[in-house]
Write an enzyme that holds these catalytic residues in place. Structure first.
Site, short mmCIF file in Angstrom:
data_model
loop_
_atom_site.label_atom_id
_atom_site.label_comp_id
_atom_site.label_asym_id
_atom_site.label_seq_id
_atom_site.Cartn_x
_atom_site.Cartn_y
_atom_site.Cartn_z
N HIS A 100 0.88 -1.17 0.00
CA HIS A 100 0.00 0.00 0.00
C HIS A 100 0.92 1.22 0.00
O HIS A 100 2.03 1.16 0.54
CB HIS A 100 -0.83 0.11 1.28
CG HIS A 100 -1.75 -1.03 1.57
ND1 HIS A 100 -1.33 -2.19 2.16
CD2 HIS A 100 -3.09 -1.16 1.39
CE1 HIS A 100 -2.38 -2.99 2.33
NE2 HIS A 100 -3.45 -2.40 1.88
N ASP A 103 2.35 1.95 3.37
CA ASP A 103 3.27 0.95 3.94
C ASP A 103 4.71 1.37 3.72
O ASP A 103 5.61 0.98 4.46
CB ASP A 103 3.14 -0.42 3.25
CG ASP A 103 1.77 -1.02 3.34
OD1 ASP A 103 1.03 -0.67 4.27
OD2 ASP A 103 1.44 -1.86 2.48
#
Ligand code: XUL
Ligand code: CO
Length: 438
Positions: A100, A103
């Protein structure tokens, strides 16, 4: 100096090995049904669980240290995670990763600064990719953690929030294309509702479709040729999520003309939360030509939530691989959307979790191939429907050359029908056991 200095490169040692840091079944170059195991099983590391999650739960703080020697929430830490991730993947022979946006960098208050950080870190990731044979399986945008998404992203009641979701999708697509990702995932984290009393369901679903259409148009305009995926999940965090299961998501895509660009990313634990088996959602996707990718994990039948455990259940892995082999493989891969149990907090546990998952899927692959080569199940299923192929009336039903009038006359002539043949479930389950434990 690496980060996991005490962990060796993980090698295949065979089923008799007692070394926890060795593969017992995953033998990358072993040929199964004419293809290398590594080609059947394009495994991916999930950035979020492996490099970010520290084992927090609703009742307690993190126990695993994922600082990798740096101050949390800094770009130095973001880079240390890249170093850790690439060392981790190389030691395990994993060739793909999934991420993501948030992340890979700490999210800033201003989206312009977050995007600048994303440019910087993706340059760094690209450098690492160029020095190795590691690739990106898929990217996605986290549109569920930031408080602005409390009422959803594409389904938000706020047009301003919708615009921020669109901005994140645009950037995550830019990153996915920059890193050569095979796919782009929409997991509808908060695309659902808590109560119908405040919800215009039709409006929300149409807006989700609008966001997806914009993503397809933008993605194709910047050269993204891969698949978009919906990752269905029935609930959690929302009480009801719109992408409930594969059948629902496929119906949604068809209703909105998005089915040519999208496939499914099926997660085992999401399928079981929807009241299905993992193989059920794989089959539904496959028969619709939409089996794209897999989030490999498993749930706990005693717990009603998404526990994201490393796959351990060989029966389920076998039935999964049976579906995948029958479908001719995946265009995506097997992303371990899985995390260690909270008390398994050491660096060594991170490796052991992946070894368990890879070995479980390797066993599943071997056993599914044996089931197919054995042929008894296929033969039984074929025979089960044979009356449509070897009787006149069956052939007429399939070719559309009959109607209710003729079938009614046919039934009346017979008076009563024979029983349709035993389903032989127990015999088939016995075959599975004999192949599994031969
Ligand atoms: C959440 C989940 C996500 C998606 C990506 O249940 O599975 O991690 O895989 O957003
Ligand atoms: Co997932």
């Amino acid at each position: 100096m690496g980060i996991f200095n005490s962990i060796p490169t993980i090698k295949y040692e065979g089923p008799k090995s007692k070394n926890p840091l060795a593969f017992k079944y995953y033998d990358a170059d072993k040929i199964v049904m004419g293809k290398k195991m590594s080609e059947h099983l394009p495994f991916a590391m999930a950035w979020w669980h492996n490099l970010c999650a520290e084992g927090t739960d609703m009742f307690g703080r993190g126990v695993a240290n994922k600082s990798f020697g740096q101050q949390y929430a800094t770009m130095e830490h973001a880079k240390a995670k890249v170093d850790a991730g690439f060392e981790f993947m190389q030691k395990l022979g994993i060739k793909y990763f999934c991420f993501h946006d948030v992340d890979i960098v700490p999210e800033a208050d201003d989206i312009k600064e977050t995007n600048r950080r994303l440019d910087e870190i993706s340059d760094y990731i690209l450098e690492k990719m160029n020095q190795t044979d590691i690739k990106c399986l898929w990217g996605t945008a986290n549109m569920f953690s930031n408080p602005r998404f409390c009422n959803g992203a594409g389904s938000s009641n706020s047009a301003e929030v919708f615009a921020f979701a669109a901005a994140q999708v645009k950037k995550a697509l830019d990153l996915t294309v920059k890193l050569g990702g095979r796919g782009y995932v929409f997991w509808g984290g908060r695309e659902g509702y808590e109560t119908l009393l405040n919800t215009d369901m039709k409006f929300e679903q149409e807006n989700i479709a609008r966001l997806m259409r914009m993503a397809v148009d933008y993605g194709r305009s910047i050269g993204f040729t891969g698949d978009f995926y919906i990752e269905p999940k029935p609930k959690e965090p929302m009480k009801h999520q719109y992408d409930f299961d594969a059948a629902t998501a496929i119906g949604f895509l068809k209703a909105h003309g998005l089915d040519k660009d999208f496939k499914m990313n099926i997660e085992a634990n999401h399928a079981t939360l929807a009241g299905h088996t993992f193989e059920h959602d794989l089959r539904v996707s496959a028969i619709n030509g939409m089996l794209g990718s897999i989030d490999a994990n498993q749930g706990d039948y005693l717990l009603g939530w998404d526990t994201d455990e490393f796959p351990f259940d060989v029966y389920t892995a076998t039935m999964c691989m049976y579906e995948v082999l029958k479908a001719g493989g995946l265009t995506g891969g097997f992303n371990f959307d899985a995390k260690n149990r909270r008390p398994s907090y050491t660096d060594e546990d991170m490796f052991i979790g992946y070894i368990l998952g890879m070995d479980t899927f390797a066993l599943g692959l071997i056993k599914a191939a044996e089931l197919i080569e054995d042929g008894r199940i296929d033969e039984f299923v074929k025979e089960r429907y044979s009356s449509y192929y070897n009787t006149e009336i069956g052939k007429k039903i399939l070719s559309g050359e009959t109607n209710l009038q003729e079938l009614s006359e046919y039934a009346e002539k017979l008076g009563s029908a024979k029983l349709p043949g035993s389903g032989k479930q127990e015999m088939l389950e016995g075959i599975v056991n004999s192949v599994l434990f031969n």
